[in-house]
Scaffold this motif. Structure first.
Motif, PDB file in Angstrom:
ATOM      1  N   SER A 296       0.828  -1.202   0.000  1.00 18.25           N
ATOM      2  CA  SER A 296       0.000   0.000   0.000  1.00 18.25           C
ATOM      3  C   SER A 296       0.865   1.256   0.000  1.00 18.25           C
ATOM      4  O   SER A 296       0.588   2.226  -0.720  1.00 18.25           O
ATOM      5  N   LEU A 297       1.919   1.248   0.817  1.00 15.66           N
ATOM      6  CA  LEU A 297       2.832   2.391   0.861  1.00 15.66           C
ATOM      7  C   LEU A 297       3.524   2.600  -0.483  1.00 15.66           C
ATOM      8  O   LEU A 297       3.628   3.726  -0.981  1.00 15.66           O
ATOM      9  N   VAL A 298       3.992   1.493  -1.074  1.00 17.16           N
ATOM     10  CA  VAL A 298       4.660   1.592  -2.383  1.00 17.16           C
ATOM     11  C   VAL A 298       3.705   2.170  -3.413  1.00 17.16           C
ATOM     12  O   VAL A 298       4.056   3.084  -4.171  1.00 17.16           O
ATOM     13  N   ARG A 299       2.484   1.651  -3.439  1.00 16.61           N
ATOM     14  CA  ARG A 299       1.504   2.139  -4.417  1.00 16.61           C
ATOM     15  C   ARG A 299       1.203   3.621  -4.216  1.00 16.61           C
ATOM     16  O   ARG A 299       1.088   4.378  -5.178  1.00 16.61           O
ATOM     17  N   GLY A 300       1.064   4.033  -2.939  1.00 15.29           N
ATOM     18  CA  GLY A 300       0.755   5.424  -2.669  1.00 15.29           C
ATOM     19  C   GLY A 300       1.817   6.362  -3.199  1.00 15.29           C
ATOM     20  O   GLY A 300       1.521   7.331  -3.920  1.00 15.29           O
ATOM     21  N   MET A 301       3.082   6.103  -2.862  1.00 17.18           N
ATOM     22  CA  MET A 301       4.159   6.976  -3.324  1.00 17.18           C
ATOM     23  C   MET A 301       4.331   6.895  -4.838  1.00 17.18           C
ATOM     24  O   MET A 301       4.577   7.907  -5.501  1.00 17.18           O
ATOM     25  N   PHE A 302       4.190   5.690  -5.409  1.00 15.89           N
ATOM     26  CA  PHE A 302       4.331   5.545  -6.855  1.00 15.89           C
ATOM     27  C   PHE A 302       3.264   6.359  -7.590  1.00 15.89           C
ATOM     28  O   PHE A 302       3.568   7.057  -8.561  1.00 15.89           O
ATOM     29  N   CYS A 303       2.015   6.289  -7.130  1.00 14.78           N
ATOM     30  CA  CYS A 303       0.939   7.048  -7.780  1.00 14.78           C
ATOM     31  C   CYS A 303       1.193   8.548  -7.662  1.00 14.78           C
ATOM     32  O   CYS A 303       0.932   9.312  -8.606  1.00 14.78           O
ATOM     33  N   ASP A 318      -4.223  13.323  -4.090  1.00 19.70           N
ATOM     34  CA  ASP A 318      -5.295  12.342  -4.286  1.00 19.70           C
ATOM     35  C   ASP A 318      -4.734  11.027  -4.824  1.00 19.70           C
ATOM     36  O   ASP A 318      -5.202   9.945  -4.453  1.00 19.70           O
ATOM     37  N   ALA A 319      -3.743  11.123  -5.705  1.00 18.25           N
ATOM     38  CA  ALA A 319      -3.131   9.912  -6.258  1.00 18.25           C
ATOM     39  C   ALA A 319      -2.462   9.109  -5.144  1.00 18.25           C
ATOM     40  O   ALA A 319      -2.547   7.872  -5.117  1.00 18.25           O
ATOM     41  N   PHE A 320      -1.816   9.812  -4.203  1.00 18.53           N
ATOM     42  CA  PHE A 320      -1.185   9.131  -3.069  1.00 18.53           C
ATOM     43  C   PHE A 320      -2.220   8.347  -2.269  1.00 18.53           C
ATOM     44  O   PHE A 320      -2.015   7.172  -1.951  1.00 18.53           O
ATOM     45  N   PHE A 321      -3.360   8.987  -1.954  1.00 16.05           N
ATOM     46  CA  PHE A 321      -4.390   8.311  -1.168  1.00 16.05           C
ATOM     47  C   PHE A 321      -5.017   7.154  -1.935  1.00 16.05           C
ATOM     48  O   PHE A 321      -5.362   6.127  -1.349  1.00 16.05           O
ATOM     49  N   CYS A 322      -5.138   7.302  -3.234  1.00 18.01           N
ATOM     50  CA  CYS A 322      -5.691   6.218  -4.051  1.00 18.01           C
ATOM     51  C   CYS A 322      -4.814   4.971  -3.935  1.00 18.01           C
ATOM     52  O   CYS A 322      -5.303   3.869  -3.701  1.00 18.01           O
ATOM     53  N   GLY A 323      -3.509   5.143  -4.101  1.00 14.34           N
ATOM     54  CA  GLY A 323      -2.602   4.004  -3.971  1.00 14.34           C
ATOM     55  C   GLY A 323      -2.552   3.468  -2.561  1.00 14.34           C
ATOM     56  O   GLY A 323      -2.552   2.254  -2.337  1.00 14.34           O
ATOM     57  N   LEU A 324      -2.514   4.378  -1.573  1.00  6.42           N
ATOM     58  CA  LEU A 324      -2.399   3.965  -0.178  1.00  6.42           C
ATOM     59  C   LEU A 324      -3.598   3.144   0.273  1.00  6.42           C
ATOM     60  O   LEU A 324      -3.458   2.161   1.000  1.00  6.42           O
ATOM     61  N   PHE A 325      -4.805   3.523  -0.182  1.00  5.85           N
ATOM     62  CA  PHE A 325      -6.022   2.851   0.271  1.00  5.85           C
ATOM     63  C   PHE A 325      -6.488   1.755  -0.677  1.00  5.85           C
ATOM     64  O   PHE A 325      -7.548   1.171  -0.467  1.00  5.85           O
ATOM     65  N   SER A 399       9.911   4.525  -4.664  1.00  3.64           N
ATOM     66  CA  SER A 399       8.735   4.203  -3.846  1.00  3.64           C
ATOM     67  C   SER A 399       9.026   3.046  -2.900  1.00  3.64           C
ATOM     68  O   SER A 399       8.602   3.064  -1.733  1.00  3.64           O
ATOM     69  N   ILE A 400       9.728   2.018  -3.388  1.00  4.75           N
ATOM     70  CA  ILE A 400      10.063   0.872  -2.543  1.00  4.75           C
ATOM     71  C   ILE A 400      10.993   1.290  -1.407  1.00  4.75           C
ATOM     72  O   ILE A 400      10.819   0.896  -0.257  1.00  4.75           O
ATOM     73  N   GLU A 401      11.985   2.127  -1.727  1.00  7.59           N
ATOM     74  CA  GLU A 401      12.911   2.594  -0.698  1.00  7.59           C
ATOM     75  C   GLU A 401      12.169   3.419   0.350  1.00  7.59           C
ATOM     76  O   GLU A 401      12.415   3.288   1.556  1.00  7.59           O
ATOM     77  N   TRP A 402      11.257   4.280  -0.107  1.00  9.96           N
ATOM     78  CA  TRP A 402      10.480   5.109   0.824  1.00  9.96           C
ATOM     79  C   TRP A 402       9.615   4.219   1.713  1.00  9.96           C
ATOM     80  O   TRP A 402       9.555   4.413   2.934  1.00  9.96           O
TER      81      TRP A 402
END
Length: 408
Positions: A296-303, A318-325, A399-402
């Motif tokens: 979820s974290l990776v997706r959030g930062m990637f988006c 909004d893109a961050f929240f979309c990936g995160l959730f 994103s993975i590192e973050w």
């Protein structure tokens, strides 16, 4: 030239991550078998020694690395840490005397050996005392074929762990679990089981209420403060988080007597939203969903990064929240529709997650295509965004590192 390592989780019966399979990738479209197995394995070994450390890739877990038989015989696996690496013999291997001697040597040094989609015929029986894991591709064979095969060879498979790979649904997971498989690979955890009207625990309700409040157009900081005061862990984490963010980004050092309200005001609403979302998601996740939380974290930062790279910086939050959730329904065991009856997120985030529409849904789709190694469709989406492979690879690595840092 770009090269990078992808990692696919290996789960146990409790859906806890116990290992990763490391996969060589050289761009979004240069996929296996565009390079030889020998080249791919050499590149992974090279990267582990020269760029990305093994603990950074897999943490405290073990990892699977594919080895063509010739490279095992030639000793390429010998230099790897025996307590961290599972040597996976490709299905193209033949049970030669040279390979048998090499496997016995590696076993004696403490390595675990895995056989990928193998057959026990023509000489493999003598290998079995030195084999720890046998993998079965459930897309290539039916459940009946696989279980019949296992039942016919119980004598040789009695001491090995059975791994089902390419598991895509919860039903498949439960079926192979009931039969007695020990390990699993696949994307079934990203296809949630819909459970209607499930009640949430009080602590999770509070966290969802907090998420809802900070995501309103004009959050009431008094309400936010009161929610946080009811959760001591969140309050303490917020103080630590703020200390780090303010010092790192603005050089501000909070005084010893700073209150929770001071902390919220210093942070600002955008950072408060990010903190609340990440922290609440952390508390909702449990030992069974560590990998989902990390994903979820990776997706959030990637988006978020994709929004910025495509000229949609105004949508980055909004893109961050979309990936995160995007996996919250799986983490909580409740459908997106039921979730959004309890929390309020921006309309385009809700449309992306429930109706699968809008540009931020496309950012999330690109993240999922990367996870599934679907390079053809990923390439088509890259073309529509007018992005190059290096940009997307860099964004995913970042994103993975973050996410690794946040998880730690």
């Amino acid at each position: 030239m770009y090269s990078f390592i992808a990692r696919q989780p290996v789960f146990d019966k409790n859906m806890s991550t116990v290992a990763y399979e490391l996969l060589f990738r050289d761009g979004m479209t240069n996929r296996f078998p565009d390079v030889s197995p020998e080249y791919a394995t050499r590149q992974i070994i090279s990267d582990l020694f020269l760029s990305t450390s093994l603990p950074k890739l897999v943490g405290n877990n073990n990892c699977f690395i594919n080895f063509p038989p010739e490279m095992i015989v030639q000793g390429f696996a010998d230099t790897l840490p025996h307590d961290k690496v599972v040597i996976e013999i490709l299905e193209t291997a033949k049970p030669t005397d040279e390979l048998f001697d090499a496997v016995r040597r590696l076993f004696g040094w403490g390595f675990k050996i895995a056989l990928d989609d193998f057959t026990l015929e023509n000489g493999w029986q003598r290998f079995m005392p030195y084999v720890s894991i046998v993998k079965f591709d459930i897309r290539a064979y039916s459940f009946e074929e696989i279980t019949q095969y296992i039942n016919q060879h119980k004598k040789h498979l009695s001491k090995v762990k059975l791994l089902a790979e390419k598991v895509e649904t919860a039903e498949e997971f439960e079926r192979y679990k009931a039969f007695g498989f020990h390990l699993y690979q696949g994307y079934f955890y990203s296809k949630p089981e819909i459970i209607k009207n499930k009640r949430l625990a009080p602590g999770k309700v509070l966290q969802l209420q907090l998420i809802q409040e900070v995501n309103t157009p004009n959050p009431d900081m008094f309400k936010v403060e009161n929610y946080l005061k009811r959760d001591l862990t969140l309050s303490y984490t917020l103080m630590r988080y703020t200390k780090n963010v303010l010092f790192k980004n603005r050089g501000i050092v909070l005084g010893k007597n700073a209150t929770l309200r001071d902390t919220l005001l210093y942070l600002g609403i955008n950072e408060v939203r990010r903190f609340v979302s990440i922290s609440c998601l952390t508390n909702m996740a449990d030992v069974k969903t560590d990998q989902l939380y990390h994903m979820s974290l990776v997706r959030g930062m990637f988006c978020e990064l994709m929004a910025k790279e495509t000229g949609n910086a105004r949508l980055s939050g909004d893109a961050f929240f979309c990936g995160l959730f995007s996996l919250l329904d799986t983490i909580l065991g409740i459908s997106m529709e039921d979730l959004f009856r309890q929390i309020l997120l921006p309309e385009n985030v809700m449309n992306a997650l429930t109706k699968h529409e809008g540009v931020i849904w496309q950012f999330l789709t690109l993240a999922r295509l990367y996870e599934e190694q679907d390079w053809d469709n990923a390439g088509a989406l890259l073309d529509s965004f007018k992005l190059d492979q290096a940009t997307v690879i860099g964004a995913m690595q970042q994103s993975i590192e973050w996410a690794d840092n946040i998880s730690a």
